[in-house]
Design a protein around this motif. Structure first.
Motif, PDB file in Angstrom:
ATOM      1  N   ASN A  30       0.670  -1.377   0.220  1.00 14.21           N
ATOM      2  CA  ASN A  30      -0.139  -0.199   0.353  1.00 14.21           C
ATOM      3  C   ASN A  30       0.931   1.135   0.170  1.00 14.21           C
ATOM      4  N   ALA A  31       2.159   1.049   0.976  1.00 18.72           N
ATOM      5  CA  ALA A  31       3.121   2.433   0.888  1.00 18.72           C
ATOM      6  C   ALA A  31       3.360   2.672  -0.433  1.00 18.72           C
ATOM      7  N   LEU A  32       3.789   1.614  -1.296  1.00 24.36           N
ATOM      8  CA  LEU A  32       4.498   1.276  -2.340  1.00 24.36           C
ATOM      9  C   LEU A  32       3.120   2.005  -3.661  1.00 24.36           C
ATOM     10  N   ASP A  33       2.471   1.645  -3.280  1.00 22.53           N
ATOM     11  CA  ASP A  33       1.170   2.939  -4.502  1.00 22.53           C
ATOM     12  C   ASP A  33       1.442   3.810  -4.083  1.00 22.53           C
TER      13      ASP A  33
ATOM     14  N   GLY B 118      17.399   8.138  -0.926  1.00 19.19           N
ATOM     15  CA  GLY B 118      17.095   6.140   0.114  1.00 19.19           C
ATOM     16  C   GLY B 118      17.705   4.923  -0.420  1.00 19.19           C
ATOM     17  N   LYS B 119      18.375   5.378  -1.963  1.00 19.43           N
ATOM     18  CA  LYS B 119      19.125   3.633  -2.153  1.00 19.43           C
ATOM     19  C   LYS B 119      19.553   2.962  -1.766  1.00 19.43           C
ATOM     20  N   GLU B 120      19.980   3.365  -0.211  1.00 19.97           N
ATOM     21  CA  GLU B 120      20.992   2.289   0.150  1.00 19.97           C
ATOM     22  C   GLU B 120      20.341   2.203   1.143  1.00 19.97           C
ATOM     23  N   ASN B 121      18.900   2.149   1.533  1.00 22.94           N
ATOM     24  CA  ASN B 121      18.363   1.501   2.238  1.00 22.94           C
ATOM     25  C   ASN B 121      17.873   0.047   1.670  1.00 22.94           C
TER      26      ASN B 121
ATOM     27  N   SER C  76      12.532  -3.596  -1.890  1.00 22.21           N
ATOM     28  CA  SER C  76      10.762  -3.764  -2.336  1.00 22.21           C
ATOM     29  C   SER C  76      10.465  -3.130  -3.549  1.00 22.21           C
ATOM     30  N   LEU C  77      11.101  -1.383  -3.646  1.00 26.46           N
ATOM     31  CA  LEU C  77      10.838  -0.958  -5.298  1.00 26.46           C
ATOM     32  C   LEU C  77      11.436  -2.038  -5.940  1.00 26.46           C
TER      33      LEU C  77
ATOM     34  N   PHE D 146      13.476   6.624  -8.248  1.00 27.11           N
ATOM     35  CA  PHE D 146      15.009   7.047  -6.771  1.00 27.11           C
ATOM     36  C   PHE D 146      15.209   8.493  -8.429  1.00 27.11           C
ATOM     37  N   ARG D 147      15.869   9.201  -7.674  1.00 28.31           N
ATOM     38  CA  ARG D 147      17.101  10.497  -8.395  1.00 28.31           C
ATOM     39  C   ARG D 147      18.583  10.334  -8.132  1.00 28.31           C
TER      40      ARG D 147
END
Length: 99
Positions: A53-56, A76-79, A85-86, A95-96
């Motif tokens: 749901n958060a990803l949506d 936050g790519k390092e998380n 999940s992404l 991600f930018r």
């Protein structure tokens, strides 16, 4: 952990559990920011949990920014939890790297 959104020098850090329990809070917060600013920086480095749901919601925020020709920087790519999940939901394009 309860979710908090903190403004750290113009970067809006999401800290805690970004799940269906509080995804609407994130959506409302970032919709408001996109209504008022041309650039918004979201940081997911301190997210402990994230669900479908958060990803949506994250994808909705990204699409709204694109439709309105706004710039949304998602950091936050390092998380690893967030990055995996992404990746699983084919959302890594949000991600930018150029912030």
């Amino acid at each position: 952990m309860a979710l908090q959104i903190q403004n750290i020098k113009g970067t809006f850090e999401i800290e805690g559990d970004f799940t269906s329990n509080n995804a609407e809070k994130v959506k409302d917060h970032f919709n408001h920011l996109l209504d008022h600013y041309s650039e918004v920086v979201m940081c997911l480095k301190k997210v402990n949990r994230i669900d479908k749901n958060a990803l949506d919601i994250l994808n909705e925020i990204y699409k709204k920014a694109s439709r309105r020709s706004k710039i949304l920087f998602v950091l936050g790519k390092e998380n690893r939890l967030v990055a995996n999940s992404l990746k699983n939901y084919q959302l890594t394009h949000i991600f930018r790297n150029d912030y």
